[in-house]
Design an enzyme around this catalytic site. Structure first.
Site, PDB file in Angstrom:
ATOM      1  N   GLU A 127       0.798  -0.724  -0.103  1.00 23.00           N
ATOM      2  CA  GLU A 127       0.314   0.367   0.174  1.00 23.00           C
ATOM      3  C   GLU A 127       1.064   1.545  -0.264  1.00 23.00           C
ATOM      4  OE1 GLU A 127      -2.316   0.203   3.640  1.00 23.00           O
ATOM      5  OE2 GLU A 127      -3.300   2.318   2.398  1.00 23.00           O
ATOM      6  N   GLY A 273       2.712   2.770  10.894  1.00 23.29           N
ATOM      7  CA  GLY A 273       3.072   1.916  11.826  1.00 23.29           C
ATOM      8  C   GLY A 273       2.642   0.314  11.208  1.00 23.29           C
ATOM      9  N   ALA A 274       1.561  -0.132  10.949  1.00 18.73           N
ATOM     10  CA  ALA A 274       1.012  -1.772  10.026  1.00 18.73           C
ATOM     11  C   ALA A 274       0.388  -1.463   9.406  1.00 18.73           C
ATOM     12  CB  ALA A 274       1.250  -1.577  11.333  1.00 18.73           C
ATOM     13  N   MET A 275      -0.174  -3.004   8.780  1.00 19.26           N
ATOM     14  CA  MET A 275      -0.199  -3.108   7.182  1.00 19.26           C
ATOM     15  C   MET A 275      -1.142  -4.105   7.732  1.00 19.26           C
ATOM     16  SD  MET A 275      -0.615  -1.525   4.454  1.00 19.26           S
ATOM     17  CE  MET A 275      -1.982  -2.560   3.592  1.00 19.26           C
ATOM     18  N   HIS A 309      -6.824  -2.014  15.433  1.00 15.17           N
ATOM     19  CA  HIS A 309      -6.681  -1.382  13.934  1.00 15.17           C
ATOM     20  C   HIS A 309      -6.564  -2.633  12.597  1.00 15.17           C
ATOM     21  CE1 HIS A 309      -6.992   1.908  11.441  1.00 15.17           C
ATOM     22  NE2 HIS A 309      -6.183   1.532  10.413  1.00 15.17           N
ATOM     23  N   GLU A 310      -5.933  -2.745  12.625  1.00 18.91           N
ATOM     24  CA  GLU A 310      -4.751  -3.648  11.500  1.00 18.91           C
ATOM     25  C   GLU A 310      -5.573  -4.838  11.420  1.00 18.91           C
ATOM     26  OE1 GLU A 310      -3.302  -2.086   9.609  1.00 18.91           O
ATOM     27  OE2 GLU A 310      -2.996  -0.922  11.094  1.00 18.91           O
ATOM     28  N   HIS A 313      -9.211  -4.328   9.924  1.00 19.32           N
ATOM     29  CA  HIS A 313      -9.512  -3.519   8.925  1.00 19.32           C
ATOM     30  C   HIS A 313      -9.813  -4.667   7.972  1.00 19.32           C
ATOM     31  CE1 HIS A 313      -8.076   0.157   7.529  1.00 19.32           C
ATOM     32  NE2 HIS A 313      -6.446  -0.129   8.440  1.00 19.32           N
ATOM     33  N   GLU A 332     -10.086   3.731   6.324  1.00 19.82           N
ATOM     34  CA  GLU A 332      -9.027   4.480   7.403  1.00 19.82           C
ATOM     35  C   GLU A 332      -9.616   5.121   8.864  1.00 19.82           C
ATOM     36  OE1 GLU A 332      -6.670   2.998   8.388  1.00 19.82           O
ATOM     37  OE2 GLU A 332      -5.684   2.692   5.525  1.00 19.82           O
TER      38      GLU A 332
HETATM   39  N1  TRP Z   1      -2.951   1.100   5.757  1.00 20.02           N
HETATM   40  C1  TRP Z   1      -2.364   0.786   6.816  1.00 20.02           C
HETATM   41  C2  TRP Z   1      -3.117   1.275   7.896  1.00 20.02           C
HETATM   42  O1  TRP Z   1      -3.335   0.369   8.995  1.00 20.02           O
HETATM   43  C3  TRP Z   1      -1.381   2.516   6.597  1.00 20.02           C
HETATM   44  C4  TRP Z   1      -0.053   1.817   5.576  1.00 20.02           C
HETATM   45  C5  TRP Z   1       0.774   1.196   6.306  1.00 20.02           C
HETATM   46  C6  TRP Z   1       0.805   2.407   5.058  1.00 20.02           C
HETATM   47  N2  TRP Z   1       1.755   1.017   5.079  1.00 20.02           N
HETATM   48  C7  TRP Z   1       1.591   2.318   4.472  1.00 20.02           C
HETATM   49  C8  TRP Z   1       0.112   3.485   4.177  1.00 20.02           C
HETATM   50  C9  TRP Z   1       2.725   2.566   3.651  1.00 20.02           C
HETATM   51  C10 TRP Z   1       1.781   3.906   3.072  1.00 20.02           C
HETATM   52  C11 TRP Z   1       2.703   3.440   2.994  1.00 20.02           C
HETATM   53  O2  TRP Z   1      -3.883   2.533   8.267  1.00 20.02           O
HETATM   54 ZN    ZN Z   2      -5.117   1.238   8.576  1.00 22.06          ZN
END
Ligand code: TRP
Ligand code: ZN
Length: 891
Positions: A127, A273-275, A309-310, A313, A332
């Site tokens: 992302e 933060g995280a993905m 949060h993750e 999602h 988000e």
């Molecule tokens: N979607 C991620 C979240 O939970 C945000 C995110 C993580 C992100 N890594 C990234 C956005 C790198 C842009 C680039 O909010």
């Molecule tokens: Zn998010």
């Protein structure tokens, strides 16, 4: 060198993709510098696309090795390939297979987008547009595909191989590699169609912990958290938070997890933060690893929130994703709202709300008031990475919260159910989301939707008057909004104002209204007034004595409130308001007024002021909230310097603000010394450590008491802090003590800092706290210290956490030194930004956004900040990320 000039992307230009990709088979052979990726894409024309259109796949710095269409090579003229694009001029108009082999270099990937290395592991971040750095693709969120991923690697280097979905095969590769190393493979299959930004792959020699979760329908899910070897114990709290998140989403939203496996991987090099990658969340290790002796209570709370949060999602983002990146807040804002609700249910709702509003005001309000202001649903962007903002996330969450306040809990849940039901498996828009709530509530939400389309924080002005003869209390409300970039005119918002009337003795006055300026029966019953016109007058009847209006309870809308209320009335609210948020807010409002007066005095060469009445009110607050230490800690922590700057809104002198705040803290510290000491002693740690909210609340109040006490009695407070620093058993207590010690210049400070480093040198996340503390010392020597720390072996410009802790903390958390009157802070930060732009533009751009409030500074500083920004703007070859931020900042 960059030759292309970035073109803005516009929402108005959206059209569906001309082709769809139903399945993706990836075969990835991991190699340090030459990873081979073979992608087999099953394509077909999109019935909603343009028939016969060329196929244009996105790439980003790719090297194509082979390209086959239905197994055959393409004739010259049928295909054009550059590092950033692959075009088939006349693709088949029925389903076809495209096989593309690319070679990528994960070791050279310093941007941390696409496939890169973190420590000894391989990991991905896709992302928003990182997948195109792995292979050519329709790298847009409305193209959903089923992925099968085969990963091959050296068994010794990467015994763990993970991707999305379920593992369907694994094995050794007999007599493998040319270098004589043993290789193995794993095949993962994700049955849920997903956009490319949710793809993930991890390979490495990682430790792990495992658990299971049984879903509401009785399915057993295998949970795994992968960390650096030796850190397994530090992942236990994250696992606990994950299981609580899974259970909560079932009860609060009826959402069950859908795969057999849910994995989390913690890496130390991560841009954000995280993905939420499907079934394989990748985390900044800062939001996974915690032990009482390495992580503070705030860290624990953040880990809980980010894990949630993750996980959330999975439904709001993954099962239902975004049609295009303009809809980012669809996933988000909604997911932040959900994680806020989760934390409120797990902890204290009032205390969480206060913390969330502090974040909103600290991060989002200034953004919305400055040159980087943008709509929650933007309609144009140059670089999508720059739109992962507090406005999209936090204000996006506030909009959902207002919607819930407006239509009520039951209809809100009905609307969410309808949304999940109707749009599962699709890529959606804000309009379709909002329409679900309009449908279930039978309300026209057109005007409400303006929150998505008009930037800026509205101002609500409230005047009240009491008529003892008629026993009426009149509330006059007025809303207005300042122009923001691209928006001079603003139409009125729908602003839900939760309110109550607090009687002279603290009693709740029943809401009645039976005049021509009436509130509706529903408004009265719910205690929520809707302000949807520029002005509104409401007259309350049968009010026996003059009440105080408690407005915007629970912070029911993301607005600034200016209320005609006297200092005495504020103190009454601190004591009696039945809404805890507003009890806290009344204390903040009081302190803010005091500090604003004080700043004025300082600037006209006079002494800063304090106020005994306020101290007395705080004293009573400590006494009367004895059973809610977490709340009391919030009441004791005064508005930040940035809060005061924001309230001033123009001609800001950070030094004057700092003096005013110092003087007030010192005066309060002296006035309240006995009760602060008593509180500090009373809350000394007893029994074994627990990270729960109640225990954390006691530590928070103890810290706040020590902090304020030390402000009034530096010598005594310093001695207490030193004792605490030497005996602390938790990071919360240790860092709190060090914080106090750090604010007094001298040998003791240097010694404590040294001791702290020696104790924790092996733990990079703890060393980050050491960087932050030093970067935020509000003294002229700090810049030199920060520069010196950049030479420290523990610092690295390649690691985003280190950069944020040292340079980021200086820029965003040190008002006086970043804004030093000689411009040295600005110069320093922009030099770092320019350098970092070559290796990690995303992090560089974020750092530069620290200038977002430059226009509110007093003239001299504003001119220096502007000059620094102009120097950045003149640099050749800026990334689109930095170019976008600098140009908008100067516009
Ligand atoms: N979607 C991620 C979240 O939970 C945000 C995110 C993580 C992100 N890594 C990234 C956005 C790198 C842009 C680039 O909010
Ligand atoms: Zn998010």
């Amino acid at each position: 060198m960059r030759t292309d000039v970035a073109q803005p992307v516009r929402l108005a230009d959206y059209r569906p993709a001309d082709y769809l990709i139903d399945t993706v088979a990836l075969d990835v052979k991991l190699h340090d510098t030459a990873t081979l990726v073979r992608a087999t894409l099953a394509l077909r024309p999109n019935p909603l696309g343009r028939a016969g259109a060329p196929l244009v796949l996105d790439g980003d710095g790719l090297t194509a090795k082979t390209i086959l269409l239905d197994g055959k090579e393409l004739a010259p003229g049928a295909i054009f390939v550059t590092p950033d694009q692959l075009t088939l001029t006349a693709p088949p108009q029925q389903p076809f297979l495209l096989e593309i082999e690319t070679e990528i270099n994960p070791s050279a990937n310093t941007r941390l987008m696409g496939l890169y290395r973190s420590g000894s592991a391989y990991c991905t971040q896709c992302e928003a547009e990182g997948f195109r750095r792995i292979t050519y693709f329709l790298d847009r969120p409305d193209v959903l595909s089923v992925y099968t991923t085969r990963i091959e690697a050296d068994t010794g280097e990467a015994p763990v191989l993970l991707s999305n979905g379920n593992k369907v095969e694994e094995g050794k590769i007999e007599g493998s590699s040319n270098e004589g190393t043993r290789r193995h493979f794993a095949v993962w299959h994700d049955p849920f169609p997903k956009p490319s930004y949710l793809f993930a792959l991890v390979g490495g020699d990682l430790g792990s912990i495992h658990d299971t979760f049984t879903t509401m329908s009785g399915r057993k899910v295998a949970l795994g958290i992968y960390v650096e070897h030796g850190k397994e114990k530090s992942a236990a709290y994250a696992m606990d938070a994950l299981k609580r998140s899974m259970a909560w989403d079932e009860t609060a939203f009826g959402r069950e997890y859908d795969l057999d496996i849910f994995n989390i991987v913690a890496v130390s090099d991560f841009n954000m933060g995280a993905m939420e990658n499907k079934g394989l969340n990748v985390f900044n290790d800062k939001y996974v690893l915690a032990l009482p002796e390495t992580a503070t209570d705030t860290d624990y709370a953040q880990i809980e929130a980010v894990i949630a949060h993750e996980y959330f999602h999975n439904w709001t983002g993954n099962r239902i994703t975004c049609r295009d990146w303009f809809q980012l807040c669809l996933k988000e804002g909604l997911t932040v709202f959900r994680d806020h609700e989760f934390s409120a249910d797990q902890r204290s709702r009032a205390v969480r709300r206060i913390a969330d509003v502090r974040t909103l005001r600290a991060a989002q309000f200034p953004e919305d008031a400055g040159p980087l202001a943008h709509n929650v649903r933007p309609d144009t962007y140059l670089e999508i990475n720059n739109f992962y903002t507090a406005t999209i996330y936090e204000k996006g969450a506030e909009i959902i919260r207002m919607l819930k306040v407006l239509i009520g809990d039951d209809l809100f849940r009905k609307g969410m159910d309808l949304y999940f039901d109707r749009y599962d498996g699709t890529a959606q828009t804000i309009e379709n989301f909002i329409a679900c709530f309009a449908e279930v509530s039978n309300r026209d939400l057109t005007q409400f939707s303006r929150w998505y389309h008009q930037a800026g924080t509205p101002l609500v002005e409230a005047q009240t008057s009491y008529d003892p003869a008629k026993r009426t209390f009149t509330l006059d409300l007025k809303q207005s909004a300042k122009p923001t970039p691209g928006q001079d005119h603003k139409d009125p918002f729908v602003i839900p104002i939760e309110l109550g009337l607090v009687g002279a003795d603290g009693e709740t006055v029943a809401l009645q209204s039976a005049t021509e300026d009436a509130a509706t029966p529903e408004e009265l019953a719910r205690g929520v007034i809707e302000l949807s016109t520029p002005q509104r007058r409401i007259t309350f009847t049968n009010v026996a004595t003059k009440p105080v209006a408690s407005l915007l309870r629970g912070f029911s809308a993301p607005v600034r409130l200016s209320q005609s209320v006297s200092e005495e009335e504020l103190i009454a609210l601190v004591a009696h308001d039945s809404d805890s948020f507003n009890r806290w807010q009344a204390a903040q409002t009081y302190a803010t007024r005091l500090l604003l007066r004080s700043v004025d005095l300082v600037r006209s060469g006079k002494q800063a002021c304090a106020d005994e009445a306020f101290g007395a009110a705080l004293h009573r607050a400590i006494d009367s909230n004895i059973n809610d230490p977490a709340f009391t800690a919030q009441v004791l922590s005064l508005p930040s310097e940035a809060d005061i700057a924001r309230e001033l809104g123009e001609n800001v002198d950070p030094d004057a603000i700092h003096v005013a705040k110092d003087v007030l803290r010192a005066a309060l510290g002296r006035q309240l010394a006995p009760i602060l000491l008593q509180t500090y002693e009373r809350l000394a740690p007893v029994g074994p450590y627990s990270p729960d909210a109640a225990a954390a609340g006691r530590r928070a109040l103890r810290t706040a008491a020590l902090d304020l006490y030390a402000a009034g009695s530096p010598a005594d407070g310093g001695a207490l802090a030193l004792r605490q620093f030497e005996t602390a058993e938790t990071m919360t207590d240790e860092i709190a003590a060090l914080g106090v010690l750090t604010h007094v210049r001298g040998e003791a400070r240097e010694q404590a800092l040294d001791t702290f480093y020696k104790r924790h040198a092996a733990d990079a996340l703890v060393v980050d706290k050491w960087f932050i503390l030093q970067a935020t010392i509000p003294e002229p020597g700090t810049l030199a210290r920060v520069k010196k720390l950049m030479e420290h072996p523990a610092f690295s410009l390649a690691n985003p956490n280190r950069v944020r802790s040292l340079v980021g903390a200086f820029a965003a958390g040190n008002q006086t030194q970043f804004n030093a009157a000689d411009g040295s802070g600005y110069h320093f930060v922009t030099e770092i930004v320019i350098g970092l732009d070559h290796t990690n533009p995303q992090v560089a751009a974020r750092l530069l956004a620290a200038f977002k409030s430059w226009r509110v500074l007093e003239a001299k500083r504003a001119a220096l900040a502007e000059a620094a920004l102009r120097r950045v703007a003149q640099v050749n070859d800026l990334s689109p990320d930095v170019k976008d931020i600098v140009e908008r900042s100067l516009a």
